[in-house]
Design a protein around this motif. Structure first.
Motif, PDB file in Angstrom:
ATOM      1  N   GLY A  58     -18.630   0.773  -3.762  1.00  0.00           N
ATOM      2  CA  GLY A  58     -17.513   0.558  -5.021  1.00  0.00           C
ATOM      3  C   GLY A  58     -16.666   0.199  -5.260  1.00  0.00           C
ATOM      4  N   PRO A  59     -16.057   0.168  -5.936  1.00  0.00           N
ATOM      5  CA  PRO A  59     -14.341  -0.894  -6.382  1.00  0.00           C
ATOM      6  C   PRO A  59     -13.322   0.371  -5.312  1.00  0.00           C
ATOM      7  CG  PRO A  59     -15.040  -0.684  -8.799  1.00  0.00           C
ATOM      8  CD  PRO A  59     -16.328  -0.266  -7.493  1.00  0.00           C
ATOM      9  N   ARG A  60     -13.398   1.335  -4.860  1.00  0.00           N
ATOM     10  CA  ARG A  60     -12.680   1.921  -4.371  1.00  0.00           C
ATOM     11  C   ARG A  60     -12.993   1.715  -2.988  1.00  0.00           C
ATOM     12  NH1 ARG A  60     -14.131   8.441  -4.827  1.00  0.00           N
ATOM     13  NH2 ARG A  60     -16.422   7.829  -4.381  1.00  0.00           N
ATOM     14  N   PHE A  61     -13.850   0.265  -2.594  1.00  0.00           N
ATOM     15  CA  PHE A  61     -13.905   0.336  -1.254  1.00  0.00           C
ATOM     16  C   PHE A  61     -13.407  -1.046  -1.226  1.00  0.00           C
ATOM     17  CE2 PHE A  61     -16.756   4.299  -1.124  1.00  0.00           C
ATOM     18  CZ  PHE A  61     -16.522   4.724  -0.144  1.00  0.00           C
ATOM     19  N   ILE A  62     -12.730  -1.703  -1.816  1.00  0.00           N
ATOM     20  CA  ILE A  62     -12.713  -2.940  -2.226  1.00  0.00           C
ATOM     21  C   ILE A  62     -11.021  -3.297  -2.170  1.00  0.00           C
ATOM     22  CG2 ILE A  62     -13.072  -5.379  -3.247  1.00  0.00           C
ATOM     23  CD1 ILE A  62     -15.568  -3.640  -3.775  1.00  0.00           C
ATOM     24  N   GLY A  63     -10.863  -4.072  -1.229  1.00  0.00           N
ATOM     25  CA  GLY A  63      -9.045  -4.311  -0.986  1.00  0.00           C
ATOM     26  C   GLY A  63      -9.259  -5.956  -1.881  1.00  0.00           C
ATOM     27  N   ALA A  64      -7.959  -5.754  -2.510  1.00  0.00           N
ATOM     28  CA  ALA A  64      -7.332  -6.547  -3.003  1.00  0.00           C
ATOM     29  C   ALA A  64      -5.978  -7.705  -3.027  1.00  0.00           C
ATOM     30  CB  ALA A  64      -7.897  -6.735  -4.727  1.00  0.00           C
ATOM     31  N   THR A  65      -6.065  -8.823  -2.733  1.00  0.00           N
ATOM     32  CA  THR A  65      -5.191  -9.494  -2.034  1.00  0.00           C
ATOM     33  C   THR A  65      -4.753 -10.968  -3.101  1.00  0.00           C
ATOM     34  OG1 THR A  65      -5.358 -10.305  -0.220  1.00  0.00           O
ATOM     35  CG2 THR A  65      -4.687  -8.417  -0.030  1.00  0.00           C
ATOM     36  N   LEU A  66      -3.601 -11.837  -3.454  1.00  0.00           N
ATOM     37  CA  LEU A  66      -3.237 -12.257  -3.630  1.00  0.00           C
ATOM     38  C   LEU A  66      -2.316 -13.835  -3.350  1.00  0.00           C
ATOM     39  CD1 LEU A  66      -3.460 -14.274  -6.442  1.00  0.00           C
ATOM     40  CD2 LEU A  66      -1.460 -13.659  -6.832  1.00  0.00           C
ATOM     41  N   ASN A  67      -2.572 -14.301  -2.441  1.00  0.00           N
ATOM     42  CA  ASN A  67      -1.810 -14.827  -1.183  1.00  0.00           C
ATOM     43  C   ASN A  67      -1.302 -13.547   0.146  1.00  0.00           C
ATOM     44  OD1 ASN A  67      -1.548 -17.328  -2.309  1.00  0.00           O
ATOM     45  ND2 ASN A  67      -0.105 -16.551  -3.592  1.00  0.00           N
ATOM     46  N   GLY A  68      -2.242 -13.237  -0.030  1.00  0.00           N
ATOM     47  CA  GLY A  68      -1.990 -12.379   1.521  1.00  0.00           C
ATOM     48  C   GLY A  68      -1.216 -10.806   0.540  1.00  0.00           C
ATOM     49  N   ARG A  69      -0.745 -10.533  -0.502  1.00  0.00           N
ATOM     50  CA  ARG A  69      -0.409  -9.816  -0.842  1.00  0.00           C
ATOM     51  C   ARG A  69      -0.927  -8.575  -1.646  1.00  0.00           C
ATOM     52  NH1 ARG A  69       3.794 -14.397  -2.889  1.00  0.00           N
ATOM     53  NH2 ARG A  69       5.257 -14.806  -1.052  1.00  0.00           N
ATOM     54  N   GLU A  70      -0.821  -7.556  -1.664  1.00  0.00           N
ATOM     55  CA  GLU A  70      -1.527  -6.634  -2.388  1.00  0.00           C
ATOM     56  C   GLU A  70      -1.185  -6.161  -3.451  1.00  0.00           C
ATOM     57  OE1 GLU A  70      -2.604  -1.016  -1.583  1.00  0.00           O
ATOM     58  OE2 GLU A  70      -0.893  -2.507  -1.075  1.00  0.00           O
ATOM     59  N   LEU A  71      -2.559  -5.993  -4.475  1.00  0.00           N
ATOM     60  CA  LEU A  71      -1.986  -6.564  -5.869  1.00  0.00           C
ATOM     61  C   LEU A  71      -1.632  -4.700  -6.899  1.00  0.00           C
ATOM     62  CD1 LEU A  71      -4.275  -9.168  -6.860  1.00  0.00           C
ATOM     63  CD2 LEU A  71      -1.542  -9.089  -7.765  1.00  0.00           C
ATOM     64  N   ALA A  72      -0.283  -4.658  -7.551  1.00  0.00           N
ATOM     65  CA  ALA A  72      -0.330  -3.827  -8.453  1.00  0.00           C
ATOM     66  C   ALA A  72      -1.760  -3.506  -9.391  1.00  0.00           C
ATOM     67  CB  ALA A  72       0.704  -3.785  -9.304  1.00  0.00           C
ATOM     68  N   SER A  73      -1.945  -2.528  -9.818  1.00  0.00           N
ATOM     69  CA  SER A  73      -3.446  -2.602 -11.133  1.00  0.00           C
ATOM     70  C   SER A  73      -3.445  -2.415 -12.234  1.00  0.00           C
ATOM     71  CB  SER A  73      -4.309  -2.238 -10.105  1.00  0.00           C
ATOM     72  OG  SER A  73      -5.335  -1.709 -10.886  1.00  0.00           O
ATOM     73  N   SER A  74      -3.983  -2.753 -13.152  1.00  0.00           N
ATOM     74  CA  SER A  74      -3.543  -2.077 -14.485  1.00  0.00           C
ATOM     75  C   SER A  74      -4.746   0.012 -15.299  1.00  0.00           C
ATOM     76  CB  SER A  74      -4.094  -2.711 -15.667  1.00  0.00           C
ATOM     77  OG  SER A  74      -5.404  -3.556 -14.811  1.00  0.00           O
ATOM     78  N   GLU A  75      -5.547  -0.462 -13.682  1.00  0.00           N
ATOM     79  CA  GLU A  75      -6.294   0.481 -13.669  1.00  0.00           C
ATOM     80  C   GLU A  75      -6.665   1.704 -13.818  1.00  0.00           C
ATOM     81  OE1 GLU A  75      -9.614   0.435 -14.777  1.00  0.00           O
ATOM     82  OE2 GLU A  75      -8.733  -1.368 -15.295  1.00  0.00           O
ATOM     83  N   PRO A  76      -6.870   3.312 -13.494  1.00  0.00           N
ATOM     84  CA  PRO A  76      -5.681   4.310 -13.208  1.00  0.00           C
ATOM     85  C   PRO A  76      -5.758   4.297 -11.655  1.00  0.00           C
ATOM     86  CG  PRO A  76      -7.991   5.182 -14.578  1.00  0.00           C
ATOM     87  CD  PRO A  76      -7.194   3.178 -14.074  1.00  0.00           C
ATOM     88  N   ASN A  77      -6.803   3.863 -11.077  1.00  0.00           N
ATOM     89  CA  ASN A  77      -7.088   4.259  -9.332  1.00  0.00           C
ATOM     90  C   ASN A  77      -6.459   3.238  -8.983  1.00  0.00           C
ATOM     91  OD1 ASN A  77      -8.785   2.216  -9.919  1.00  0.00           O
ATOM     92  ND2 ASN A  77     -10.623   3.356 -10.590  1.00  0.00           N
ATOM     93  N   ARG A  78      -6.748   2.473  -7.869  1.00  0.00           N
ATOM     94  CA  ARG A  78      -6.200   1.129  -7.613  1.00  0.00           C
ATOM     95  C   ARG A  78      -7.051  -0.211  -7.596  1.00  0.00           C
ATOM     96  NH1 ARG A  78      -2.824   2.492  -2.887  1.00  0.00           N
ATOM     97  NH2 ARG A  78      -3.649   4.709  -2.741  1.00  0.00           N
ATOM     98  N   ALA A  79      -8.565   0.001  -8.304  1.00  0.00           N
ATOM     99  CA  ALA A  79      -9.153  -1.291  -8.604  1.00  0.00           C
ATOM    100  C   ALA A  79      -8.165  -2.384  -8.758  1.00  0.00           C
ATOM    101  CB  ALA A  79     -10.215  -1.458  -9.562  1.00  0.00           C
ATOM    102  N   VAL A  80      -8.813  -3.835  -9.053  1.00  0.00           N
ATOM    103  CA  VAL A  80      -8.590  -4.814  -9.384  1.00  0.00           C
ATOM    104  C   VAL A  80      -9.516  -5.830 -10.651  1.00  0.00           C
ATOM    105  CG1 VAL A  80      -7.686  -7.527  -9.011  1.00  0.00           C
ATOM    106  CG2 VAL A  80      -6.245  -5.233  -7.628  1.00  0.00           C
ATOM    107  N   ARG A  81      -9.071  -5.813 -11.684  1.00  0.00           N
ATOM    108  CA  ARG A  81      -9.745  -6.516 -12.474  1.00  0.00           C
ATOM    109  C   ARG A  81     -10.026  -8.328 -11.602  1.00  0.00           C
ATOM    110  NH1 ARG A  81     -10.631  -2.593 -16.343  1.00  0.00           N
ATOM    111  NH2 ARG A  81     -11.881  -4.391 -17.783  1.00  0.00           N
TER     112      ARG A  81
END
Length: 862
Positions: free
Chosen positions: A106-129
């Motif tokens: 699930g989302p806890r195991f998925i990293g997300a980057t934009l142009n190689g940069r980690e993203l802040a998230s509006s979810e309480p955990n780290r998941a990116v919408r």
């Protein structure tokens, strides 16, 4: 049976393409002219070729999404495109693909980057919408299924890197505008709901100063109806019910159920600005900024049944017409049951901002890169509930048989205000989340001649992240009565009981409860509000070294990389603590860890043309703990006997990241432009898996048994992935994939029969058939996944089983002129419902219907 039939259809389509290829090739050969013709490859075919070219050249095992044209990805948002890739799917939010599931995780195991940069998230955990990224702003995405030292740590399942457009890669000025009219079929069933809405988008790209300066501007706007019908079972009284049928066994009765509708709006907009400056052949500097926001306003109507839980047997005489299955009372008639009617409004404002400056320079034999970035995300949300209780008990009947068709009746006119007591206004809750992430990334590389090592890469990265949440809850009695004439009865097709709704929700409630009824200013937070607030700080640094490999082994040429990444993180969780119900006081805890992440990727070329490749990867990967579960908040009960342990519930600031040793092996045959046949297998040994359970620890020097998230043992995740895609010479193409995933990891809930790991889909498959010729495009996709466990709510650990689903989409387009294109599409063609099952009880279901969605649009390219 429906899901089985469709899964067999997908299996047939997957296993028979070679026969189709032969037949279509024969057809093409009989009609192709012997004259040499120049073919201009664009659109779908160009996207497929570009994506496969990147995939073939990568030293990692990746999936790639490539834009079909300027501002034109295959779908409205990147989330829909990601969900179609091999081994990947998504959970739905408001009918849209949102958070991604990859390789059974699930989302806890998925990293997300934009142009190689980690993203802040509006979810309480780290998941990116991922639905917040529209097609206009992106040129593509790379999904790393294997780890390498240079990739930002954080994704055991995968790391998804989204790429914005690069203006200097385009030739000359370009621009594109899109306008769509959306139609939501379910709006016909729900009075007061919107059925139609607009969607606009565009991008402008230009170059100046002899192509030394490039600029890109993109925007999108969508006013999407948020309409749904829902029926939810609340669960069963497992411990304190009674014997209803006289067989001496406890018959577990339901706590109740509710039905609801939403008839709101989900307005989403985004803007991207990017500047590239190339003052010389040895330097390029890029600055970019991306902003997205979503404003959701969802008026809703609900019914909540009264208590039918037969607590310690007190309602035995009220029950009749029993339907008992495996000890659960899944159907009955019950007398004297109460009811509440709820007129609600959910508001949610989300925003994401990401910006950065990147510089790349050639200094002698070295290539140097510096990247400074910041990302911000927030969410402000509140639920307003005008709640009224029925004046008299009624006779209700219900049947929850687990067949996705719950049936019930409330035994009274639920659309008549005279049947209900005066209303109470509940604000539960007014919540505010903020996330900030700053990062500095430095890289250096140069060519070397160290045996098989052809290039050396070095890098360092530091980040500073802080996330916090606070809320306020209150309820109010009216200062003046709401007249019956201010209400209306709302009847919804497919739901048996009418709803009671205010004609003017805000006007009537502000008049009845006062002008500041919805203002949290000056209100005292409840004890639960204080305990629900938290702040987590995380500071991390990493170093990596990686060698690019190129050589020959056993007569086979190979390439790849080998590297090592070292990560050090310190984290602090803050919150409030209450002892034996006393007033909460601040509490804080800190922890740190260091992880070493080696990786090796090898690609062996099995023929001279390098069309057949054998790919191998071994690595150690990590996924950090969800931020909200690292809070320090806790509720503690102290036994007066000093020999007895403390008890309670808490967050866990000491959580360490989940780790995995992983192995990948894949055979890939690129047998033509836009054509691939591949088979791969993967294995992950996951350790320190995070789950919520009773944990024995020490608090203030005293033994304590606390329910909280802890690092557990973990287990294995393994699977196979098959892909066949081909672009035929006659305009047709196929993309098909199938994945099977297995895991022995169990969640901690339910206690007597735990769910499998969150995100595990044993079967996941898809087929996309497309045609493109003479300005006409057609594409239909069928995507299937078996049931899987997910957490669709705000609170950690609220696990449910998402049933098997099959989604069908159809898209057609016709080029009317060189610049103008007409488009038509249908999403969720088969009207697939979303079905949640709780606690491994088949009859404890929640069924939500979003309906079909249509779009008709025009695209104009300048």
């Amino acid at each position: 049976m429906k899901h089985k039939k469709i899964s067999w259809l997908i299996a047939t389509l997957f296993t028979s393409p070679l026969l189709a290829q032969q037949a279509l090739a024969q057809e093409a050969s009989s009609t192709v002219s012997t004259e040499t013709q120049q073919v201009n490859v664009t659109g779908i075919r160009a996207s497929v070729r570009n994506a496969l070219a990147i995939k073939e050249a990568s030293n990692s095992i990746v999936e790639v999404i490539s834009s079909e044209d300027i501002g034109k990805l295959p779908d409205t948002t990147i989330a829909e495109s990601l969900a179609r890739l091999p081994g990947m799917s998504s959970g739905l939010d408001r009918g849209n693909a949102s958070q991604i599931v990859a390789r059974g995780m699930g989302p806890r195991f998925i990293g997300a980057t934009l142009n190689g940069r980690e993203l802040a998230s509006s979810e309480p955990n780290r998941a990116v919408r991922f639905e917040q990224f529209p097609s206009e702003s992106l040129s593509g995405a790379t999904i790393y299924k294997t780890q390498s030292a240079e990739v930002v740590e954080g994704g055991i399942a995968t790391t998804i890197d989204l790429q914005t457009v690069s203006p200097l890669k385009y030739s000359g000025r370009q621009a594109s505008l899109k306008a769509d009219a959306l139609y939501y079929e379910i709006g016909r069933d729900v009075p007061g709901a919107s059925k139609t809405a607009p969607r606009l988008g565009g991008i402008y790209i230009d170059q100046f100063d002899d192509r030394k300066l490039g600029v890109a501007l993109a925007f999108s706007y969508q006013d999407q109806p948020s309409v749904q019908k829902n029926v939810k079972h609340w669960g069963f009284n497992e411990d304190h019910s009674g014997d209803l049928n006289g067989d001496g066994k406890v018959d577990k009765t339901p706590w109740g159920w509710g039905d609801s509708i939403k008839r709101g709006k989900d307005k989403r907009s985004s803007v991207l600005g990017k500047v590239e400056w190339k003052p010389s052949s040895d330097a390029i500097i890029t600055g970019d900024a991306y902003y997205a926001q979503a404003k959701i306003r969802e008026p809703g109507l609900e019914h909540w049944s009264g208590d039918v839980g037969n607590w310690d047997g007190w309602q035995k005489s009220a029950y009749s017409n029993l339907d008992i299955r495996n000890g659960y009372v899944v159907g009955a008639t019950v007398t004297g049951v109460g009811l509440t009617t709820n007129d609600t409004l959910w508001t949610q404002d989300m925003d994401t901002f990401a910006t950065g400056v990147n510089g790349k320079f050639n200094v002698g034999e070295w290539k140097l890169e510096a990247d400074l970035s910041t990302s911000r995300a927030g969410r402000d949300s509140a639920w307003y509930d005008l709640r009224q209780s029925s004046r008299n008990g009624a006779t209700v009947s219900y049947s929850f048989s687990g067949n996705e068709k719950p049936a019930f009746s409330f035994g009274q006119d639920t659309g008549n205000p005279a049947n209900f007591w005066p209303a109470t206004l509940y604000v539960d809750t007014d919540g505010h989340l903020r996330d900030s992430l700053d990062a500095l990334h430095l890289n250096a590389s140069r060519g070397v001649e160290w045996g098989p090592v052809s290039r050396l890469k070095l890098g360092a990265r530091v980040t500073d992240r802080e996330k916090d949440y606070h809320q306020t809850t209150w309820n109010m009695q009216p200062v003046s009565a709401i007249a019956d004439s201010e209400y209306e009865s709302v009847k919804v097709d497919g739901l048996s009981a009418p709803y009671l709704a205010l004609k003017d929700f805000m006007g009537s409630t502000l008049k009845a409860f006062g002008a500041k009824a919805y203002d949290p200013s000056g209100r005292t937070q409840t004890q639960n509000d204080l305990l629900s607030g938290w702040k987590v700080k995380e500071r991390s640094s990493s170093l990596y070294a990686q060698g690019e490999l190129d050589g020959t082994l056993g007569g086979l040429s190979y390439r790849g990389n080998a590297g090592l990444r070292v990560v050090h993180t310190t984290q602090t969780g803050e919150g409030m603590q209450t002892l034996n119900g006393a007033a909460p006081t601040p509490v804080s805890e800190s922890a740190s860890y260091t992880e070493v992440l080696p990786s090796l990727n090898l690609i062996f070329n099995l023929d001279e043309k390098q069309e057949r490749q054998l790919r191998f990867s071994v690595a150690r990967a990590m996924s950090r703990a969800p931020l909200d579960e690292m809070r320090a908040s806790r509720t503690i009960y102290i036994d007066p006997n000093p020999t007895m342990p403390l008890t309670g519930s808490a967050g866990n600031p000491g959580l360490k990241p989940m780790m995995a040793n992983q192995l990948d092996l894949a055979y890939q045959w690129y047998f033509g432009k836009g054509s691939l046949l591949s088979a791969g297998a993967f294995y992950k040994k996951v350790t320190r898996y995070i789950g919520i359970t009773s944990d024995t620890t020490t608090i203030d020097g005293r033994k304590a048994i606390i329910t909280r998230s802890v690092n557990g043992e973990g287990g294995n995740v393994d699977g196979v992935e098959l892909v066949y895609q081909h672009s035929f010479d006659n305009g047709f193409g196929i993309f098909s994939n199938y994945a099977y995933t297995h895991s022995d990891i169990k969640e901690s809930f339910p206690a007597n029969n735990p769910f499998p790991i969150e995100g595990l889909m044993k079967h996941n498959a898809g087929v996309t058939l497309w045609y493109e010729r003479d300005g006409f495009e057609a594409r239909t996709s069928v995507n299937y996944h078996s049931k899987f466990v997910r957490n669709p709510t705000w609170a950690a650990g609220q696990l449910i089983e998402n049933g098997a689903e099959t989604y069908v989409t159809l898209n057609l387009a016709k080029q009317l002129t060189k610049e103008l294109q007409l488009r038509f599409g249908i999403d969720n063609l088969t009207n697939q419902k979303v079905v949640y099952t709780s606690a491994n009880v088949p009859q404890q279901q929640e069924v939500t219907e979003f309906g079909r969605r249509y779009n008709l649009g025009l695209s104009y390219k300048f």
